[in-house]
Design an enzyme around this catalytic site. Structure first.
Site, mmCIF file in Angstrom:
data_model
loop_
_atom_site.group_PDB
_atom_site.id
_atom_site.type_symbol
_atom_site.label_atom_id
_atom_site.label_comp_id
_atom_site.label_asym_id
_atom_site.label_seq_id
_atom_site.Cartn_x
_atom_site.Cartn_y
_atom_site.Cartn_z
ATOM 1 N N VAL A 17 89.274 9.323 69.212
ATOM 2 C CA VAL A 17 90.291 10.378 69.061
ATOM 3 C C VAL A 17 91.295 10.072 67.948
ATOM 4 C CG1 VAL A 17 90.078 11.238 71.419
ATOM 5 C CG2 VAL A 17 91.628 9.326 70.949
ATOM 6 N N GLN B 150 74.757 4.567 55.990
ATOM 7 C CA GLN B 150 74.295 5.951 55.798
ATOM 8 C C GLN B 150 74.042 6.587 57.179
ATOM 9 O OE1 GLN B 150 72.575 3.424 53.472
ATOM 10 N NE2 GLN B 150 74.568 3.804 52.593
ATOM 11 N N LYS C 120 81.027 4.644 61.656
ATOM 12 C CA LYS C 120 80.329 3.427 62.076
ATOM 13 C C LYS C 120 81.225 2.186 61.970
ATOM 14 C CE LYS C 120 77.248 4.411 58.935
ATOM 15 N NZ LYS C 120 77.635 5.786 58.573
ATOM 16 N N GLY D 134 80.556 3.201 52.691
ATOM 17 C CA GLY D 134 81.996 2.955 52.736
ATOM 18 C C GLY D 134 82.373 3.025 54.198
ATOM 19 N N HIS D 135 82.652 1.897 54.812
ATOM 20 C CA HIS D 135 82.949 1.845 56.242
ATOM 21 C C HIS D 135 84.442 1.546 56.427
ATOM 22 C CE1 HIS D 135 78.458 0.959 57.322
ATOM 23 N NE2 HIS D 135 78.628 2.077 56.647
ATOM 24 N N ASP E 110 78.933 8.576 57.307
ATOM 25 C CA ASP E 110 80.380 8.708 57.486
ATOM 26 C C ASP E 110 80.771 9.170 58.883
ATOM 27 O OD1 ASP E 110 80.606 7.980 54.811
ATOM 28 O OD2 ASP E 110 80.514 10.065 54.137
HETATM 29 P P1 GDP Z 1 81.341 5.242 58.209
HETATM 30 O O1 GDP Z 1 80.777 5.272 56.839
HETATM 31 O O2 GDP Z 1 80.390 5.769 59.232
HETATM 32 O O3 GDP Z 1 81.903 3.917 58.610
HETATM 33 O O4 GDP Z 1 82.564 6.282 58.198
HETATM 34 P P2 GDP Z 1 83.681 6.426 57.043
HETATM 35 O O5 GDP Z 1 84.626 5.297 57.132
HETATM 36 O O6 GDP Z 1 83.052 6.693 55.732
HETATM 37 O O7 GDP Z 1 84.343 7.803 57.463
HETATM 38 C C1 GDP Z 1 84.943 7.982 58.696
HETATM 39 C C2 GDP Z 1 86.403 8.384 58.445
HETATM 40 O O8 GDP Z 1 86.960 8.921 59.638
HETATM 41 C C3 GDP Z 1 87.293 7.217 58.080
HETATM 42 O O9 GDP Z 1 88.320 7.668 57.254
HETATM 43 C C4 GDP Z 1 87.851 6.775 59.428
HETATM 44 O O10 GDP Z 1 89.098 6.115 59.325
HETATM 45 C C5 GDP Z 1 88.025 8.098 60.108
HETATM 46 N N1 GDP Z 1 87.851 8.105 61.564
HETATM 47 C C6 GDP Z 1 87.012 7.376 62.323
HETATM 48 N N2 GDP Z 1 87.083 7.758 63.618
HETATM 49 C C7 GDP Z 1 87.987 8.750 63.667
HETATM 50 C C8 GDP Z 1 88.484 9.594 64.716
HETATM 51 O O11 GDP Z 1 88.082 9.518 65.860
HETATM 52 N N3 GDP Z 1 89.419 10.544 64.361
HETATM 53 C C9 GDP Z 1 89.860 10.697 63.084
HETATM 54 N N4 GDP Z 1 90.759 11.640 62.849
HETATM 55 N N5 GDP Z 1 89.410 9.920 62.076
HETATM 56 C C10 GDP Z 1 88.484 8.975 62.367
HETATM 57 P P1 IMO Z 2 78.019 5.385 54.870
HETATM 58 O O1 IMO Z 2 77.383 4.074 55.269
HETATM 59 C C1 IMO Z 2 77.492 9.391 53.264
HETATM 60 C C2 IMO Z 2 74.445 9.907 50.154
HETATM 61 C C3 IMO Z 2 74.924 10.236 48.770
HETATM 62 C C4 IMO Z 2 73.755 11.057 48.266
HETATM 63 C C5 IMO Z 2 72.558 10.344 48.881
HETATM 64 C C6 IMO Z 2 71.883 9.330 47.973
HETATM 65 O O2 IMO Z 2 79.426 5.247 54.402
HETATM 66 O O3 IMO Z 2 77.843 6.393 55.956
HETATM 67 P P2 IMO Z 2 72.524 6.927 47.045
HETATM 68 O O4 IMO Z 2 73.778 6.400 46.436
HETATM 69 O O5 IMO Z 2 72.128 6.232 48.292
HETATM 70 O O6 IMO Z 2 71.405 7.016 46.065
HETATM 71 O O7 IMO Z 2 72.867 8.455 47.438
HETATM 72 O O8 IMO Z 2 73.052 9.678 50.032
HETATM 73 N N1 IMO Z 2 75.048 8.682 50.740
HETATM 74 C C7 IMO Z 2 75.969 8.688 51.708
HETATM 75 N N2 IMO Z 2 76.607 9.722 52.304
HETATM 76 N N3 IMO Z 2 77.724 8.126 53.669
HETATM 77 C C8 IMO Z 2 77.070 7.084 53.108
HETATM 78 O O9 IMO Z 2 77.176 5.829 53.558
HETATM 79 C C9 IMO Z 2 76.170 7.345 52.041
HETATM 80 N N4 IMO Z 2 75.407 6.563 51.261
HETATM 81 C C10 IMO Z 2 74.710 7.393 50.476
HETATM 82 O O10 IMO Z 2 76.119 10.972 48.800
HETATM 83 O O11 IMO Z 2 73.803 12.350 48.811
HETATM 84 MG MG MG Z 3 81.235 6.028 54.953
#
Ligand code: GDP
Ligand code: IMO
Ligand code: MG
Length: 424
Positions: free
Chosen positions: A414, A225, A17, A41-42, A14
């Site tokens: 940002v 991840q 990415k 979840g991207h 998270d």
């Molecule tokens: P990923 O799994 O690495 O793609 O990241 P996620 O989407 O799960 O979580 C990142 C969260 O931070 C999402 O809600 C994005 O919209 C948000 N986000 C990404 N970059 C920024 C940033 O620079 N600032 C803020 N405030 N939110 C951001």
């Molecule tokens: P993205 O790509 C954050 C965590 C789960 C749990 C562990 C194992 O959005 O960054 P699993 O379902 O793979 O058996 O869970 O890994 N986990 C993540 N945490 N971002 C993710 O993906 C994750 N995918 C799995 O919360 O701790």
């Molecule tokens: Mg994510």
């Protein structure tokens, strides 16, 4: 011949990415997911709209870019169909546009894989991993156990028999758990989705990607991840079931290690973790609560509250080493806008010693972080559009991190929107 650049998370996932792949994708011809599955979840935001992708690569919203779901990914056909249906409703149809292909060798998540995930977590009780319950672990177990079903199998005449054989095995295992289930609805949805994914072109990802490289085209591999969730090097057993590191891009796409070019390592200006397991810099207090609130730190896939803490430099150094990171990208700096002082963990106190690495026994004895205080910037970074406007405290923080991590920070994010990205 070109090389494959890799973008991956350096923390516990998270990091942002999806946003950055979307930002960088106009420079590429192909975006390829190489591991994980719909546990990811991207999130992408642009033009006032927000999308969360689970299986589909984050290059999908750009014109003239091909997107590949690689052989190292595990695909839940039901979720993939739902993702594509939702995109279609929002006016995007990557299948019709010919912008999406699936690796024949990618493994399929069956409804019973999810049941096994749930039954296992239920049995573990308080010691559970905190899995996303998407069936990731059981599917990779069947892959390495040589029982799995792959995308390419869906077109075989005996696919249903193969499915039934595997499901019978799963039912036998489930009978050993105190776990009730009803498969009827899920099974119908599964076979409907299988028919649906037959309409997405199936490719051999190893030939597909290497063909792009031979033709001089540019490829970006999108990680899911984060490094600290890697099955070999993460905080085992509180990890996911794939190699989330650069090496995973080689096996997950079929490219040789010498075909890897730049490695973009992406991290938050602080740190989060969702699910169980050690987290040395965790702030289980009102400061952590503030980070969660300002950063909207709730899972994009499961909605769970993410645990929040300060940036952890020993963990980041470890991740940089494992991945061969050549460029860093710092995310969510704006979340720290309101803090007078922020902190960075430079070392750990562990078993009476000061160390600067993640110890093997991190699971049983959580190291105590040694924190360095850093002056906050108390400025709204979200409106900044150029690096010349970045306050000196942020520049100092970046210089401090670059010195510690020995890799340049090339982008500063940002805000969640595509446009809120500064090249440094
Ligand atoms: P990923 O799994 O690495 O793609 O990241 P996620 O989407 O799960 O979580 C990142 C969260 O931070 C999402 O809600 C994005 O919209 C948000 N986000 C990404 N970059 C920024 C940033 O620079 N600032 C803020 N405030 N939110 C951001
Ligand atoms: P993205 O790509 C954050 C965590 C789960 C749990 C562990 C194992 O959005 O960054 P699993 O379902 O793979 O058996 O869970 O890994 N986990 C993540 N945490 N971002 C993710 O993906 C994750 N995918 C799995 O919360 O701790
Ligand atoms: Mg994510």
């Amino acid at each position: 011949m070109t090389q494959v650049d890799v973008l991956l998370g350096l923390q516990w996932g998270d990091e942002g990415k999806g946003k950055i792949v979307d930002v960088l994708s106009p420079k590429y011809d192909l975006i390829a997911r190489f591991q994980g599955g719909p546990n990811a979840g991207h999130t992408l935001e642009f033009d006032g709209k927000k999308f969360v992708l689970n299986t589909i690569p984050s290059g999908i919203f750009n014109e003239n870019i091909m997107n590949l779901i690689g052989n190292g990914v595990v695909i839940d056909p039901i979720i993939l169909k739902r993702e594509l249906d939702n995109l279609k409703t929002a006016g995007h149809d990557p299948v019709a546009a010919g912008k999406l292909v699936l690796a024949r060798k990618a493994h399929l998540i069956l409804p019973t894989h999810q049941l096994l995930d749930a039954a296992n977590e239920q049995k573990m009780g308080a010691g559970k991993i905190g899995s996303t319950l998407k069936g990731i672990g059981p599917t990779y177990m069947d892959k390495t156990g040589r029982n799995g079903l792959r995308v390419g199998d869906t077109t075989l005449p005996d696919f249903k028999e193969r499915y039934t054989k595997l499901v019978e095995k799963h039912k036998e295992i489930l009978s050993h758990y105190d776990f009730e289930y009803d498969l009827t609805e899920k099974e119908a949805a599964f076979f409907e989705a299988i028919e649906f994914i037959k309409n997405i072109p199936h490719v051999d990802s190893e030939h597909f990607v290497n063909g792009y490289l031979k033709a001089g085209k540019k490829v970006l591999a999108e990680g899911a991840q984060g490094t600290l969730l890697d099955v070999d090097f993460g905080s085992y057993p509180f990890v996911t079931s794939s190699n989330t590191t650069t090496a995973g891009a080689c096996t997950g796409l079929g490219i040789a290690p010498n075909k890897v070019g730049e490695v973009y390592g992406i991290f938050k200006a602080y740190c989060t973790r969702v699910g169980g397991g050690p987290f040395p810099t965790e702030l289980d207090n009102e400061v952590g609560e503030e980070l969660r609130k300002v950063g909207h730190e709730f899972g994009a896939t499961t909605g769970r509250a993410r645990r929040c803490g300060w940036i952890d430099l020993p963990a980041l150094k470890y991740a940089i080493m494992l991945n061969g990171v050549t460029e860093l990208i710092m995310m969510k700096a704006d979340v720290l806008d309101g803090f007078d002082t922020i902190y960075a963990c430079t070392h750990y106190e562990h078993n009476g010693e000061t160390i600067d690495y993640m110890p093997y026994d991190i699971i049983s004895i959580q190291p105590k972080p040694v924190l360095k205080a850093i002056e906050g910037w108390k400025t709204d970074l979200t409106k900044i559009t150029d690096k010349s406007q970045v306050p000196s405290q942020v520049t100092d923080y970046i210089a401090f991190l670059e010195k510690e991590l020995e890799v340049p920070i090339k982008y500063l994010s940002v805000g969640p929107d595509r446009t809120q990205t500064l090249a440094l």
